[in-house]
Design an enzyme around this catalytic site. Sequence first.
Site, short mmCIF file in Angstrom:
data_model
loop_
_atom_site.label_atom_id
_atom_site.label_comp_id
_atom_site.label_asym_id
_atom_site.label_seq_id
_atom_site.Cartn_x
_atom_site.Cartn_y
_atom_site.Cartn_z
CG HIS A 120 56.25 60.98 4.88
ND1 HIS A 120 55.47 60.10 5.59
CD2 HIS A 120 56.04 60.66 3.58
CE1 HIS A 120 54.83 59.29 4.76
NE2 HIS A 120 55.15 59.62 3.53
C1 UD1 Z 1 57.99 59.49 -1.03
C2 UD1 Z 1 56.68 59.21 -1.78
C3 UD1 Z 1 55.56 59.02 -0.77
C4 UD1 Z 1 55.91 57.97 0.24
C5 UD1 Z 1 57.25 58.27 0.88
C6 UD1 Z 1 57.65 57.13 1.77
C7 UD1 Z 1 56.27 60.21 -3.99
C8 UD1 Z 1 55.62 61.34 -4.70
N1 UD1 Z 1 56.31 60.34 -2.65
O1 UD1 Z 1 57.82 60.71 -0.33
O2 UD1 Z 1 54.39 58.61 -1.46
O3 UD1 Z 1 54.91 57.96 1.23
O4 UD1 Z 1 58.25 58.42 -0.13
O5 UD1 Z 1 58.56 57.54 2.74
O6 UD1 Z 1 56.74 59.28 -4.59
N2 UD1 Z 1 65.17 62.75 1.20
C9 UD1 Z 1 66.37 62.53 1.82
N3 UD1 Z 1 66.86 61.23 1.81
C10 UD1 Z 1 66.22 60.20 1.22
C11 UD1 Z 1 65.00 60.47 0.58
C12 UD1 Z 1 64.48 61.74 0.58
O7 UD1 Z 1 66.99 63.42 2.36
O8 UD1 Z 1 66.72 59.08 1.25
C13 UD1 Z 1 64.63 64.13 1.20
C14 UD1 Z 1 65.11 64.94 0.00
O9 UD1 Z 1 65.23 66.26 0.39
C15 UD1 Z 1 63.97 64.81 -0.96
C16 UD1 Z 1 62.77 64.82 -0.01
O10 UD1 Z 1 63.23 64.09 1.12
O11 UD1 Z 1 63.91 65.85 -1.90
C17 UD1 Z 1 61.54 64.16 -0.58
O12 UD1 Z 1 61.85 62.85 -1.03
P1 UD1 Z 1 60.90 62.14 -2.10
O13 UD1 Z 1 61.38 60.76 -2.31
O14 UD1 Z 1 60.71 63.01 -3.30
O15 UD1 Z 1 59.51 62.13 -1.36
P2 UD1 Z 1 59.11 61.55 0.07
O16 UD1 Z 1 58.61 62.69 0.88
O17 UD1 Z 1 60.18 60.69 0.60
N1 UDP Z 2 58.64 52.75 9.18
C1 UDP Z 2 59.87 52.28 9.66
N2 UDP Z 2 60.65 53.12 10.41
C2 UDP Z 2 60.26 54.39 10.72
C3 UDP Z 2 59.02 54.86 10.22
C4 UDP Z 2 58.24 54.03 9.45
O1 UDP Z 2 60.24 51.14 9.41
O2 UDP Z 2 61.01 55.10 11.41
C5 UDP Z 2 57.82 51.86 8.33
C6 UDP Z 2 56.38 51.70 8.77
O3 UDP Z 2 56.26 50.62 9.66
C7 UDP Z 2 55.66 51.45 7.47
C8 UDP Z 2 56.49 52.19 6.44
O4 UDP Z 2 57.74 52.46 7.06
O5 UDP Z 2 55.64 50.09 7.11
C9 UDP Z 2 55.78 53.45 6.08
O6 UDP Z 2 56.65 54.27 5.37
P1 UDP Z 2 56.28 55.79 5.10
O7 UDP Z 2 55.42 56.31 6.16
O8 UDP Z 2 57.57 56.47 4.82
O9 UDP Z 2 55.51 55.71 3.71
P2 UDP Z 2 53.97 55.54 3.33
O10 UDP Z 2 53.50 54.26 3.88
O11 UDP Z 2 53.25 56.73 3.85
O12 UDP Z 2 53.99 55.54 1.85
#
Ligand code: UD1
Ligand code: UDP
Length: 364
Positions: free
Chosen positions: A211
């Site tokens: 992601h």
């Molecule tokens: C965010 C965090 C990242 C974390 C990740 C966990 C920041 C800068 N990034 O990244 O550090 O590792 O969450 O998963 O805070 N979207 C959806 N549905 C949702 C959420 C997001 O469709 O429920 C889509 C939207 O298009 C959105 C994009 O994902 O614009 C990015 O979402 P965002 O929360 O900004 O960043 P993540 O990539 O989720």
């Molecule tokens: N995770 C989950 N379901 C999934 C993918 C990840 O429960 O389909 C959990 C995973 O075990 C971990 C956390 O989500 O604890 C990590 O989230 P993510 O990779 O979105 O964020 P990051 O840790 O990179 O900030």
Amino acid sequence: MTSTDVFAPKSIAVVLGTRPEIIKLAHLIRLLGDAAFVVHTGQHYDPKLSGSFFPEMGLQEPDVFLAVGGLTRGTQIGIAVQKLDELFAERTPDAVVVQGDTNAVLAGAVAANARNVLICHIEAGLRSFDRNMPEEHNRVVTDHLSDLCCAPTQVNVDNLAAEGIGGERVVETGNTIVEAVLELLPSKEEQQAMARAHGVEPGAFVLSTFHRPENVDDPANYRTILEHLAGLELPVVLPLHPRSVKRAEEHGLGSLLAKLRVVEPIGYREFLGLEAAAALLISDSGGVQEEASIVKTPLVVVRNSTERPEVIGTFATRCTPGADIGAAATEMLGRDLSGFESPYGDGSASRRSLEALAARIQGR
Ligand code: UD1
Ligand code: UDP
């Protein structure tokens, strides 16, 4: 310690916004009990990234849900700070707890700072030294604003010291992910059943997640990663983050995804079961790096940098997005990790963090 001994009802605001924050704060919120006032910024809003995790982690619904999801980073932070400021004016907490490095974390810390509220940062002191990552800026600013930095490892304590943050502001706690895994890891039989339910044999598949912007926002990197995954001998289960689903559509990568076992984001318990049953993990996730060291499944980290160097060399190897994931997978497959201890502690990080917080509040 029970929180009711120390903290007044609803006196500790816990600000969170994304899947990993819910997972890693669940135990701490449960320890806080009535003292917790949980504010979800709404950064993650899909039920499969957010809502479903509250009951699964034994939590009530958040007290407040703000709706900043899907907005640009600056707008997310700006609106969340404004709304939190209003909330903290109405009901000033004794402390604000944030965890990790997301936009929600930075917003929580800035809003608390603006109201002169004590800030406790869980998972403080991580550094990738990679200024291309928004998370690096979020965590640096949050650590510098925080009154109490709960650092998972000595590496993190040293990172903080190098920036002049030390003394009573820092406590080494371990990482709260350990509590989450210990509580929810399914039995061996369940792990095997979970793998088979995905059409793969335990010990004979790869579990992958992606992601990060560096991987999925860049069309060439995303294509290369998917080509490498599709070229592996073992089948690949790929629970795809909504960001990665959207980018795959934009970059026209549907035919490559069709070669993998793409599924929607999975609930935490089942994801842990799959992690433990997999032969190999390939991911750019922060939490997966930590979990690999606990469930003892080898990992290929696909990123330009990592803020979790503790796991590299033993539990994981790192390769850059354009590099040969197949070669890294061959290097890690079959590695016996049973003799290595996780660097993230023994499952008492939440309790230690709250004890440190209680001492700070009482001493203020
Ligand atoms: C965010 C965090 C990242 C974390 C990740 C966990 C920041 C800068 N990034 O990244 O550090 O590792 O969450 O998963 O805070 N979207 C959806 N549905 C949702 C959420 C997001 O469709 O429920 C889509 C939207 O298009 C959105 C994009 O994902 O614009 C990015 O979402 P965002 O929360 O900004 O960043 P993540 O990539 O989720
Ligand atoms: N995770 C989950 N379901 C999934 C993918 C990840 O429960 O389909 C959990 C995973 O075990 C971990 C956390 O989500 O604890 C990590 O989230 P993510 O990779 O979105 O964020 P990051 O840790 O990179 O900030």
